[in-house]
Scaffold this motif. Structure first.
Motif, PDB file in Angstrom:
ATOM      1  N   ALA A  53     -13.931 -30.546  11.229  1.00 23.05           N
ATOM      2  CA  ALA A  53     -14.600 -30.792  12.512  1.00 23.05           C
ATOM      3  C   ALA A  53     -15.614 -29.699  12.831  1.00 23.05           C
ATOM      4  N   LEU A  54     -15.425 -28.523  12.235  1.00 25.15           N
ATOM      5  CA  LEU A  54     -16.364 -27.424  12.455  1.00 25.15           C
ATOM      6  C   LEU A  54     -17.648 -27.615  11.660  1.00 25.15           C
ATOM      7  N   GLN A  55     -17.632 -28.604  10.736  1.00 29.60           N
ATOM      8  CA  GLN A  55     -18.807 -28.916   9.914  1.00 29.60           C
ATOM      9  C   GLN A  55     -19.420 -30.269  10.284  1.00 29.60           C
ATOM     10  N   PHE A  56     -18.691 -31.092  11.001  1.00 35.17           N
ATOM     11  CA  PHE A  56     -19.110 -32.460  11.309  1.00 35.17           C
ATOM     12  C   PHE A  56     -20.221 -32.446  12.369  1.00 35.17           C
ATOM     13  N   ASN A  57     -21.446 -32.598  11.926  1.00 32.68           N
ATOM     14  CA  ASN A  57     -22.588 -32.591  12.838  1.00 32.68           C
ATOM     15  C   ASN A  57     -23.638 -33.589  12.342  1.00 32.68           C
ATOM     16  N   PRO A  58     -23.344 -34.873  12.488  1.00 26.34           N
ATOM     17  CA  PRO A  58     -24.246 -35.913  11.976  1.00 26.34           C
ATOM     18  C   PRO A  58     -25.522 -36.017  12.803  1.00 26.34           C
ATOM     19  N   ARG A  59     -26.512 -35.248  12.419  1.00 27.90           N
ATOM     20  CA  ARG A  59     -27.773 -35.179  13.171  1.00 27.90           C
ATOM     21  C   ARG A  59     -28.522 -36.511  13.168  1.00 27.90           C
ATOM     22  N   ASN A  60     -28.290 -37.341  12.177  1.00 22.81           N
ATOM     23  CA  ASN A  60     -29.017 -38.614  12.076  1.00 22.81           C
ATOM     24  C   ASN A  60     -28.281 -39.783  12.737  1.00 22.81           C
ATOM     25  N   PHE A  61     -27.202 -39.491  13.452  1.00 21.21           N
ATOM     26  CA  PHE A  61     -26.494 -40.547  14.177  1.00 21.21           C
ATOM     27  C   PHE A  61     -27.474 -41.198  15.150  1.00 21.21           C
ATOM     28  N   ASP A  62     -27.571 -42.520  15.094  1.00 23.14           N
ATOM     29  CA  ASP A  62     -28.545 -43.235  15.911  1.00 23.14           C
ATOM     30  C   ASP A  62     -27.916 -44.513  16.455  1.00 23.14           C
ATOM     31  N   ALA A  63     -27.213 -44.385  17.553  1.00 24.37           N
ATOM     32  CA  ALA A  63     -26.542 -45.544  18.154  1.00 24.37           C
ATOM     33  C   ALA A  63     -27.557 -46.613  18.550  1.00 24.37           C
ATOM     34  N   ASN A  64     -28.716 -46.216  19.033  1.00 22.62           N
ATOM     35  CA  ASN A  64     -29.742 -47.205  19.400  1.00 22.62           C
ATOM     36  C   ASN A  64     -30.204 -47.989  18.180  1.00 22.62           C
ATOM     37  N   GLY A  65     -30.354 -47.300  17.050  1.00 23.81           N
ATOM     38  CA  GLY A  65     -30.737 -47.988  15.811  1.00 23.81           C
ATOM     39  C   GLY A  65     -29.689 -48.993  15.373  1.00 23.81           C
ATOM     40  N   TRP A  66     -28.406 -48.598  15.474  1.00 21.92           N
ATOM     41  CA  TRP A  66     -27.319 -49.520  15.122  1.00 21.92           C
ATOM     42  C   TRP A  66     -27.363 -50.747  16.031  1.00 21.92           C
ATOM     43  N   ALA A  67     -27.527 -50.502  17.334  1.00 25.36           N
ATOM     44  CA  ALA A  67     -27.525 -51.607  18.301  1.00 25.36           C
ATOM     45  C   ALA A  67     -28.724 -52.534  18.073  1.00 25.36           C
ATOM     46  N   GLN A  68     -29.873 -51.958  17.789  1.00 25.17           N
ATOM     47  CA  GLN A  68     -31.065 -52.779  17.518  1.00 25.17           C
ATOM     48  C   GLN A  68     -30.848 -53.644  16.282  1.00 25.17           C
ATOM     49  N   LEU A  69     -30.254 -53.058  15.246  1.00 19.24           N
ATOM     50  CA  LEU A  69     -29.961 -53.789  14.023  1.00 19.24           C
ATOM     51  C   LEU A  69     -28.995 -54.944  14.297  1.00 19.24           C
ATOM     52  N   ALA A  70     -27.950 -54.654  15.061  1.00 16.86           N
ATOM     53  CA  ALA A  70     -26.970 -55.696  15.398  1.00 16.86           C
ATOM     54  C   ALA A  70     -27.631 -56.824  16.182  1.00 16.86           C
ATOM     55  N   LYS A  71     -28.427 -56.470  17.150  1.00 17.76           N
ATOM     56  CA  LYS A  71     -29.108 -57.463  17.983  1.00 17.76           C
ATOM     57  C   LYS A  71     -30.062 -58.318  17.137  1.00 17.76           C
ATOM     58  N   ALA A  72     -30.834 -57.655  16.281  1.00 19.03           N
ATOM     59  CA  ALA A  72     -31.794 -58.372  15.430  1.00 19.03           C
ATOM     60  C   ALA A  72     -31.094 -59.334  14.473  1.00 19.03           C
ATOM     61  N   ALA A  73     -29.864 -59.013  14.078  1.00 13.45           N
ATOM     62  CA  ALA A  73     -29.099 -59.871  13.172  1.00 13.45           C
ATOM     63  C   ALA A  73     -28.406 -61.014  13.915  1.00 13.45           C
ATOM     64  N   GLY A  74     -28.498 -61.015  15.236  1.00 18.79           N
ATOM     65  CA  GLY A  74     -27.886 -62.080  16.022  1.00 18.79           C
ATOM     66  C   GLY A  74     -26.470 -61.776  16.481  1.00 18.79           C
ATOM     67  N   MET A  75     -26.063 -60.529  16.358  1.00 20.57           N
ATOM     68  CA  MET A  75     -24.708 -60.162  16.784  1.00 20.57           C
ATOM     69  C   MET A  75     -24.644 -60.117  18.303  1.00 20.57           C
ATOM     70  N   ARG A  76     -23.439 -60.295  18.814  1.00 29.00           N
ATOM     71  CA  ARG A  76     -23.233 -60.322  20.265  1.00 29.00           C
ATOM     72  C   ARG A  76     -22.420 -59.129  20.761  1.00 29.00           C
ATOM     73  N   TYR A  77     -21.795 -58.382  19.840  1.00 30.00           N
ATOM     74  CA  TYR A  77     -20.988 -57.234  20.243  1.00 30.00           C
ATOM     75  C   TYR A  77     -20.886 -56.258  19.087  1.00 30.00           C
ATOM     76  N   MET A  78     -20.451 -55.058  19.419  1.00 29.16           N
ATOM     77  CA  MET A  78     -20.163 -54.041  18.405  1.00 29.16           C
ATOM     78  C   MET A  78     -18.821 -53.397  18.769  1.00 29.16           C
ATOM     79  N   VAL A  79     -18.116 -52.909  17.751  1.00 26.70           N
ATOM     80  CA  VAL A  79     -16.865 -52.173  17.942  1.00 26.70           C
ATOM     81  C   VAL A  79     -16.986 -50.867  17.163  1.00 26.70           C
ATOM     82  N   LEU A  80     -16.823 -49.743  17.840  1.00 27.33           N
ATOM     83  CA  LEU A  80     -16.899 -48.421  17.222  1.00 27.33           C
ATOM     84  C   LEU A  80     -15.533 -47.750  17.260  1.00 27.33           C
ATOM     85  N   THR A  81     -15.204 -47.049  16.197  1.00 21.41           N
ATOM     86  CA  THR A  81     -13.966 -46.277  16.146  1.00 21.41           C
ATOM     87  C   THR A  81     -14.080 -45.093  17.100  1.00 21.41           C
TER      88      THR A  81
END
Length: 177
Positions: A53-81
């Protein structure tokens, strides 16, 4: 007057009609890239895993990009851990320091994800494991360690309450464990 049964049926109907969504299994275990069960399967000692956890720093995490991708694919929801069996929380929990906001990334990934889902008009889902390998009582069970087991149950209840209180309406709460 709408009854609880009516509300339950409406929620079930929504999920059945949504039909297509994105399930994102992502967390601390992603940092080492060997699957979400890596700590257990490779018997990684607690201290060693916690240090990840002291190394976990995902600088490229992009929730907006994930959501845009889901929306563009016709998805209606997302589930994140929000939390997997390893006990690491992608949200800001007052009940443990083993969280993304309190370690290297210093980010509340669940908050970013929820905001992105809402912005894209997607249903918000959270996956939450009631298993928590950071509690020895999980492995011992309630008969062998009733005090530890009760502490685990209380911990789970408090964290679920945080998720359902601090992030607005959650459309899907996906339990595991």
């Amino acid at each position: 007057m709408e009854t609880q049964s009516d509300r339950q049926l409406a929620r079930l109907r929504w999920f059945q009609e949504a039909r297509f969504g994105m399930f994102i299994h992502w967390g601390l275990y992603s940092h080492i890239g060997r699957g979400e069960w890596v700590r257990y399967q490779e018997a990684i000692p607690s201290e060693e895993y916690t240090n990840l956890a002291l190394q976990f720093n995902p600088r490229n995490f992009d929730a907006n990009g994930w959501a845009q991708l889901a929306k563009a694919a016709g998805m209606r929801y997302m589930v994140l851990t929000a939390k997997h069996h390893d006990g690491f929380c992608l949200f800001d929990s007052q009940h443990t320091d083993f969280t993304a906001p309190r370690t290297a990334s210093q980010r509340d990934f669940v908050a970013e994800y929820v905001s992105a889902c809402r912005k894209a008009g997607l249903g918000v889902g959270l996956y939450f494991s009631v298993k928590d390998w950071s509690f020895p009582a999980y492995f011992e069970g309630p008969e062998q360690n009733p005090t530890g087991w009760n502490a685990l149950v209380d911990h789970v209840h408090r964290q679920v309450e945080e998720l359902l209180t601090n992030y607005g309406k959650i459309d899907i709460l996906w339990y595991d464990g």
